[in-house]
Design a protein around this motif. Sequence first.
Motif, PDB file in Angstrom:
ATOM      1  N   ALA A  90      -7.581  15.561  -0.724  1.00 46.63           N
ATOM      2  CA  ALA A  90      -6.542  15.263   0.277  1.00 46.63           C
ATOM      3  C   ALA A  90      -6.946  14.056   1.129  1.00 46.63           C
ATOM      4  O   ALA A  90      -6.125  13.158   1.376  1.00 46.63           O
ATOM      5  N   ILE A  91      -8.200  14.002   1.530  1.00 43.03           N
ATOM      6  CA  ILE A  91      -8.686  12.865   2.332  1.00 43.03           C
ATOM      7  C   ILE A  91      -8.571  11.569   1.538  1.00 43.03           C
ATOM      8  O   ILE A  91      -8.121  10.531   2.032  1.00 43.03           O
ATOM      9  N   LEU A  92      -8.937  11.650   0.269  1.00 43.89           N
ATOM     10  CA  LEU A  92      -8.864  10.476  -0.619  1.00 43.89           C
ATOM     11  C   LEU A  92      -7.426   9.960  -0.723  1.00 43.89           C
ATOM     12  O   LEU A  92      -7.176   8.743  -0.636  1.00 43.89           O
ATOM     13  N   LEU A  93      -6.481  10.884  -0.868  1.00 40.96           N
ATOM     14  CA  LEU A  93      -5.068  10.493  -0.999  1.00 40.96           C
ATOM     15  C   LEU A  93      -4.547   9.864   0.292  1.00 40.96           C
ATOM     16  O   LEU A  93      -3.802   8.877   0.258  1.00 40.96           O
ATOM     17  N   GLN A 151      -3.134   6.057   0.608  1.00 44.12           N
ATOM     18  CA  GLN A 151      -1.807   5.737   1.116  1.00 44.12           C
ATOM     19  C   GLN A 151      -1.898   4.789   2.302  1.00 44.12           C
ATOM     20  O   GLN A 151      -1.073   3.884   2.451  1.00 44.12           O
ATOM     21  N   TYR A 152      -2.938   4.964   3.113  1.00 44.22           N
ATOM     22  CA  TYR A 152      -3.141   4.079   4.259  1.00 44.22           C
ATOM     23  C   TYR A 152      -3.423   2.644   3.773  1.00 44.22           C
ATOM     24  O   TYR A 152      -2.850   1.674   4.281  1.00 44.22           O
ATOM     25  N   LEU A 153      -4.306   2.538   2.752  1.00 38.41           N
ATOM     26  CA  LEU A 153      -4.631   1.214   2.194  1.00 38.41           C
ATOM     27  C   LEU A 153      -3.377   0.534   1.648  1.00 38.41           C
ATOM     28  O   LEU A 153      -3.184  -0.677   1.780  1.00 38.41           O
ATOM     29  N   ASN A 154      -2.510   1.341   1.036  1.00 40.13           N
ATOM     30  CA  ASN A 154      -1.247   0.808   0.501  1.00 40.13           C
ATOM     31  C   ASN A 154      -0.369   0.249   1.631  1.00 40.13           C
ATOM     32  O   ASN A 154       0.297  -0.789   1.465  1.00 40.13           O
ATOM     33  N   SER A 155      -0.418   0.921   2.774  1.00 41.91           N
ATOM     34  CA  SER A 155       0.431   0.481   3.885  1.00 41.91           C
ATOM     35  C   SER A 155      -0.079  -0.809   4.537  1.00 41.91           C
ATOM     36  O   SER A 155       0.689  -1.545   5.130  1.00 41.91           O
ATOM     37  N   VAL A 156      -1.389  -1.081   4.434  1.00 46.49           N
ATOM     38  CA  VAL A 156      -1.948  -2.291   5.053  1.00 46.49           C
ATOM     39  C   VAL A 156      -2.175  -3.421   4.045  1.00 46.49           C
ATOM     40  O   VAL A 156      -2.406  -4.553   4.431  1.00 46.49           O
ATOM     41  N   ASN A 157      -2.140  -3.129   2.729  1.00 49.25           N
ATOM     42  CA  ASN A 157      -2.382  -4.175   1.722  1.00 49.25           C
ATOM     43  C   ASN A 157      -1.429  -3.956   0.557  1.00 49.25           C
ATOM     44  O   ASN A 157      -1.516  -2.963  -0.168  1.00 49.25           O
TER      45      ASN A 157
END
Lengths: 255, 295
Positions: B43-46, B50-56
Amino acid sequence: MATILIENLTKVYPPTPTYPQQVQALGGVSMSVTGNVFVAVLGPSGSGKTTLLNIVAGVEEPTAGAVRVVQDGVPAQVGYVFQEPRLLPWRSVLDNMLYVQNRKSDRSKREAEFYLSMVGLSDVAHLYPAQLSAGMQQRVGIARAFLVNPDVLLMDEPFSHMDALTGRSLRDYLQRIWAHTRKTALFVTHDVGEAVELADRILMLRPGGVVFDDIPVNLQRPRRPDDAAVRAVETEVLRRFDSMEAAVRFGDQRN
Amino acid sequence: MSYAADLPTAPEFSQAPGTPQSAPAQAVHWTRKPWFINALAVAILLVVWQYLNSVNERVPSINEVVSFLGVELGGGSHGGVSRGEFWGPLSISLQRYVIGLAIGVPVGGLLGLLIGGSRRFRSVLNDTVLVLLVLPSVVWAFTASLWFGIGSTAPVVAVVLTAVPFMAVNLSSGIRGLDPGLALMSDAFRVPRLRRATHLLVGGALSNAVTGVRLALMTSWNSLLIVEWFGTASGVGWRAKHWYDAQRFEGFVAWILLFVVFITLLDWLVLRRLEHRSTRWQQQPTLTFAEGEVT
């Protein structure tokens, strides 16, 4: 009839990087044991008891001298009880028994179970050694030595790592099983009481591996450590040790 | 003649002074159970993904990757002429993997037995095997590609070269760690050589051998993927590179995810069970003894 014949046996360990002096473990031991007798080899630490037993068992080579262990003229089958149980930790108790058994059959399994029952361990044959107490493991070691139907039974201070109560219980098991099988037994110990309680004859070794006395023990079995007759023999053995030590000290001063 | 043969039972000796009993198992709180910890890690990995996707924007979203995977697995269209492929590349890679391991694991095991059991072999082979072990799998991948060029030989050789030292080193250290007293006991009882090899050497070093197999399987999978990436035109490694070169990062990530899933499933379903079985004797519950037990 089994015979152990030892003639002028000498064992000298060469220097090693950790101990740069040669060590004489046995200095010309001669003795013979014949028939269904229980012989104790009694001596202090460093008197070469274990070395003597290992050479008799054929797992160590002597520097000089000769050993013959025969049964009716042919090499005898030897059973060995070690100081530690030396069981394969990854095998069950029953498998440990069968590991040393050369005949593989239903009968050999029954024999293994029989000897386990003789040391009171019928219920734990399926367990691993680590699941047993130290005393129970050593009882497996005793049962294993009898399983190979040995002509000669060698025992290297098998109770020395046990507490007093456990050692006493194991001696009782050994007396019962030995009285039943009457194998020729060579039992190494540094415990005078143990030697007198178990043996028909006590050979006394002094440091440097020299036999200096041979005492017959003509007492009825089973023997108890608190019997007056057992105590009297113990006292006599200790007296002879004291005399030997005094003689050695006197000899040293004279030299 | 055996005395036991004359006496089928010994009832007077059959009563053990105490019967071992299992210690009661202690309840573990559910937040400390492995399944919960594993689920939390995923869950932490996901969330991080998703956070990385939102910033890059170059990091594909979870949704894009899952959709891509669906097309790849189902053989649908990725748009244009490109179609999904999964079972073809996977079967090619698995074939190479299995052949490589079928050679590497036994060869490594044999070397381990020789190094562990013989001082002479140890002095000759030990350092060589250690050198092979410290070289990273990427070195084997490039070496095999250079030697054998494009084709199936290079990945198979890379798997073999990666598996051998892991097996050899683990098995030999297991054998060398055996209690010498057990060998002396075997000598004293004149245990035949074959039984000694199977019960003492292999039995004693089995857990090390299984650890060797586990490491060999995992590391060899890495080698295989690298060789396929750089030196072949087929297999799962090549497929991942294909999407990387096409700048379809959702495809690249999807294949990386598949590699991870494959090795995780292999570990969970096969390797851990194998390891558990081989170390069963170390995992038995501590026993307590009934009152009156004196030994």
